[in-house]
Design a protein around this motif. Structure first.
Motif, PDB file in Angstrom:
ATOM      1  N   GLN A  37      -1.593   8.331  -1.059  1.00  0.00           N
ATOM      2  CA  GLN A  37      -1.495   9.005  -2.255  1.00  0.00           C
ATOM      3  C   GLN A  37      -2.238  10.528  -2.047  1.00  0.00           C
ATOM      4  OE1 GLN A  37      -4.918   7.415  -5.231  1.00  0.00           O
ATOM      5  NE2 GLN A  37      -3.226   7.211  -6.773  1.00  0.00           N
TER       6      GLN A  37
ATOM      7  N   ILE B 165       1.620   8.823  -5.887  1.00  0.00           N
ATOM      8  CA  ILE B 165       2.312   8.184  -4.654  1.00  0.00           C
ATOM      9  C   ILE B 165       2.891   9.306  -3.695  1.00  0.00           C
ATOM     10  CG2 ILE B 165       3.793   6.448  -3.976  1.00  0.00           C
ATOM     11  CD1 ILE B 165       3.158   4.898  -6.482  1.00  0.00           C
TER      12      ILE B 165
ATOM     13  N   TYR C 133       0.854  -1.106   0.071  1.00  0.00           N
ATOM     14  CA  TYR C 133       0.051  -0.044  -0.125  1.00  0.00           C
ATOM     15  C   TYR C 133       0.891   1.306   0.078  1.00  0.00           C
ATOM     16  CZ  TYR C 133      -4.641  -2.300   0.837  1.00  0.00           C
ATOM     17  OH  TYR C 133      -5.770  -3.057   0.698  1.00  0.00           O
TER      18      TYR C 133
ATOM     19  N   PRO D  14      -3.486   2.381  -3.446  1.00  0.00           N
ATOM     20  CA  PRO D  14      -3.631   3.442  -2.720  1.00  0.00           C
ATOM     21  C   PRO D  14      -4.352   3.109  -1.307  1.00  0.00           C
ATOM     22  CG  PRO D  14      -5.017   3.754  -4.383  1.00  0.00           C
ATOM     23  CD  PRO D  14      -4.247   2.246  -4.706  1.00  0.00           C
TER      24      PRO D  14
END
Length: 271
Positions: A149, A176, A146, A228
């Protein structure tokens, strides 16, 4: 904030942990690290394993203060890693990664925290937790990848993601933010990362350390198929007018949002 960090009532970390997280910190950021880690430890009633990696500037006073607030925290000094770095990233094979690590502490966030060949969740220090991070706990239990974002218009990378994607022949996720990165370090292809470093350095005029490090981590976690985190893992950019919610899991304070972070927000973690 520094003064308050010195006198927080301790939260003892339990050996029976639900989550393991890691921070890179130093003389400039130790108090921010305490507050982020402390806010998480309080929410989890101490059931979190916390690793603190020194960027080379932590001294015994800093480490004593961190340990005082968070008994059983694990402190990793740069000297503790030197043998492992030599074994995993010998200078003759990885001259760029080694040079970047020596040049700026930001790159120790990638190198020092990721040469351990295991799953870790790395966190930036300028964040505060407000609710239990169930998504991260599940990710930790299931070895899932993960990332945080951004919600700003463009990715904070040294080059556009479509340009990077075409050159490296991998899809690059947009926006990211490396404030939270959860993935297994054993999956990193360090030779590929060295080649990515070479490409980015040849094609970006200036090496802006935070942006460069975030771009490298974006390349890695995109290649690993990262996803995300939900919007409750919130990034704040402005000093006012941004939407927040009582259901926010964590808030990451960047750009102008540093003003409320340093003046009022940190106090919420001390309550």
């Amino acid at each position: 904030m520094k003064k308050a960090a010195m006198s927080l009532p301790p939260v003892t970390l339990s050996a029976s942990h639900l989550l393991e997280v890691s921070y890179l910190t130093g003389a400039r950021y130790w108090h921010q690290t305490i507050f982020c880690a402390y806010s998480l430890a309080k929410i989890l009633n101490g059931r979190v394993r916390i690793n603190i990696y020194s960027d080379g500037t932590l001294n015994p006073i800093h480490t004593d203060l961190i340990t005082k607030a968070l008994p059983n925290v694990i402190i990793i000094n740069t000297g503790d890693l030197q043998k492992q770095i030599e074994e995993v990233l010998p200078e003759e094979e990885f001259p760029l990664l080694r040079a970047l690590r020596e040049r700026n502490a930001f790159f120790r966030k990638l190198v020092d925290m990721r040469i351990n060949d295991r799953y870790i969740i790395q966190l930036d220090s300028d964040m505060l937790f407000f609710n239990k991070p169930e998504e991260l706990i599940r990710a930790y239990s299931n070895d899932e990848n993960y990332f945080m974002q951004d919600t700003i218009p463009a990715s904070y990378y040294v080059l556009p993601e479509d340009v990077i994607s075409k050159e490296l022949n991998i899809p690059i996720c947009e926006k990211i933010n490396s404030g939270i990165l959860a993935y297994n370090s054993s999956k990193i292809d360090w030779h590929f990362v060295e080649r990515a470093c070479a490409y980015l350095m040849q094609n970006s005029p200036d090496v802006h350390p935070p942006m460069f490090e975030q771009t490298l981590n974006a390349i890695i976690i995109s290649w690993l198929g990262g996803k995300p985190l939900k919007p409750a893992y919130r990034i704040l950019y402005a000093d006012k007018g941004e939407e927040i919610s009582s259901s926010d899991i964590v808030r990451h304070y960047i750009f102008k949002a540093k003003l409320p972070y340093f003046t009022t927000e940190w106090k919420k973690a001390a309550l």
